[in-house]
Design a protein around this motif. Structure first.
Motif: not given
Length: 131
Positions: A43, A45-47, A49-50
């Protein structure tokens, strides 16, 4: 609610942010077990990236745990003496209260006013906390 409800609540929370915005978290009073731990790693890591920023406050006794979990860009962690009673994620228009006992439970409270109140509370704790 369990894992699926937890996952749904946090993914919806992340979707409420635009690039360069920030959310705040009062961290867990205990080490987070699987499958929640692996989800939080992915989660965050995705944050990143965004391009969404986050600040976390943890009890000093969980420093190593927090450093391992949140050692990534766009992330700041500070530590307080004592423990937080449960996890609390603070967004623009909602807060999420999370307990990690048993199968985990979370409660989402929507409202810009309550989110702002908790943001002010977080900021006062942030000033007292240490890196």
């Amino acid at each position: 609610v369990g894992y699926n409800g937890f996952r749904t609540a946090l993914l919806s929370f992340l979707e409420s942010f635009k690039s360069k915005e920030e959310f705040l978290v009062l961290g867990s009073p205990r080490i987070i077990s699987e499958p929640f731990h692996s989800f939080l790693k992915a989660y965050n890591k995705e944050r990143v990236k965004k391009n969404i920023y986050a600040r976390f406050l943890y009890g000093e006794s969980l420093r190593k745990f927090a450093e391992d979990l949140y050692d990534m860009p766009k992330t700041k962690v500070r530590y307080l003496k004592g423990l937080t009673p449960s996890s609390l994620a603070i967004g623009k228009d909602r807060i999420i209260i999370i307990t990690w006992r048993n199968k985990g439970k979370c409660i989402v409270i929507s409202g810009k006013e309550i989110a702002l109140d908790y943001k002010m509370f977080f900021e006062s704790l942030w000033k007292m906390a240490r890196s």
